[in-house]
Design an enzyme around this catalytic site. Structure first.
Site, PDB file in Angstrom:
ATOM      1  N   GLY A  45      -5.567   5.204  10.660  1.00  0.00           N
ATOM      2  CA  GLY A  45      -4.803   5.794   9.571  1.00  0.00           C
ATOM      3  C   GLY A  45      -5.566   5.639   8.264  1.00  0.00           C
ATOM      4  O   GLY A  45      -6.366   4.705   8.122  1.00  0.00           O
ATOM      5  N   GLN A  50      -6.639   5.112  -0.673  1.00  0.00           N
ATOM      6  CA  GLN A  50      -7.820   4.436  -0.120  1.00  0.00           C
ATOM      7  C   GLN A  50      -9.118   5.202  -0.363  1.00  0.00           C
ATOM      8  O   GLN A  50     -10.201   4.668  -0.155  1.00  0.00           O
ATOM      9  CB  GLN A  50      -7.652   4.211   1.388  1.00  0.00           C
ATOM     10  CG  GLN A  50      -6.520   3.253   1.705  1.00  0.00           C
ATOM     11  CD  GLN A  50      -6.445   2.985   3.187  1.00  0.00           C
ATOM     12  OE1 GLN A  50      -5.815   3.732   3.924  1.00  0.00           O
ATOM     13  NE2 GLN A  50      -7.099   1.938   3.643  1.00  0.00           N
ATOM     14  N   GLU A 135       0.857   3.219   6.652  1.00  0.00           N
ATOM     15  CA  GLU A 135       0.386   4.268   5.739  1.00  0.00           C
ATOM     16  C   GLU A 135       1.428   4.582   4.665  1.00  0.00           C
ATOM     17  O   GLU A 135       1.089   4.783   3.502  1.00  0.00           O
ATOM     18  CB  GLU A 135       0.013   5.544   6.513  1.00  0.00           C
ATOM     19  CG  GLU A 135      -1.126   5.366   7.513  1.00  0.00           C
ATOM     20  CD  GLU A 135      -2.313   4.578   6.962  1.00  0.00           C
ATOM     21  OE1 GLU A 135      -2.700   4.794   5.798  1.00  0.00           O
ATOM     22  OE2 GLU A 135      -2.854   3.724   7.686  1.00  0.00           O
TER      23      GLU A 135
END
Ligand code: NI
Length: 169
Positions: A45, A50, A135
């Site tokens: 994920g 990120q 996530e």
């Protein structure tokens, strides 16, 4: 295109995200880049923060690219139902080298929009349920570290601080 993954310590990882409002070719390209970056880093994920983007968007594939149908784009995702418990070791591409036991629901129903803006709902159990939770946490600015005991969390943070000082983080 493989995008660099932002590591713990970057402010963008701990901020809430903006809704995805524009769907189309640009977003499709971004999600393809996110899949490519995730596979390259051997993750299941990856959330937009990120890669340094403050956007309510993540990609998930618990088959690591083996099954094209398992490629999921999660735009503006929410968990609509969760049930049961599972406790497993969890890690994060933004916190490389560190893992910890995290309690998550065993079953999760997630609602999101795909890369075209079409709303869908998906049930997940086991690793998929865990990936949805991990996530969606990212999209609220929450890292898995927050689910660890304070002792374990502080230990990891101390080690990261040390690595940061020596330029290894
Ligand atoms: Ni993560």
């Amino acid at each position: 295109m493989i995008l660099p993954i932002v590591k713990y310590g970057a402010a963008v990882l701990e901020q809430p995200t903006r809704s995805v409002e524009k769907f189309g070719a640009e977003l499709a390209k971004l999600t393809e880049d996110m899949f490519e970056s995730m596979y390259a880093a051997r993750g299941v994920g990856l959330a937009a923060p990120q890669i340094g983007l403050n956007l309510n968007l993540a990609v998930v594939d618990v088959t690591s690219g083996k099954n094209p149908e398992a490629k999921l784009v999660l735009a503006n995702p929410v968990i609509v139902h969760s049930e049961g418990e599972q406790r497993e070791e969890e890690g994060c591409l933004s916190v490389p080298g560190f893992r910890g036991n995290v309690l998550r629901p065993a079953y999760v129903t997630m609602r999101a929009q795909d890369a075209n803006g079409k709303e869908y709902e998906m049930k997940g159990e086991g690793l998929l349920a865990r990936a949805f939770c991990h996530e969606i946490d990212h999209l609220h600015g929450t890292l898995f570290l927050m689910h660890l005991s304070m002792l374990k969390r502080d230990l990891i943070k101390r080690k990261i601080r040390k690595l940061t000082k020596t330029g290894e983080w």
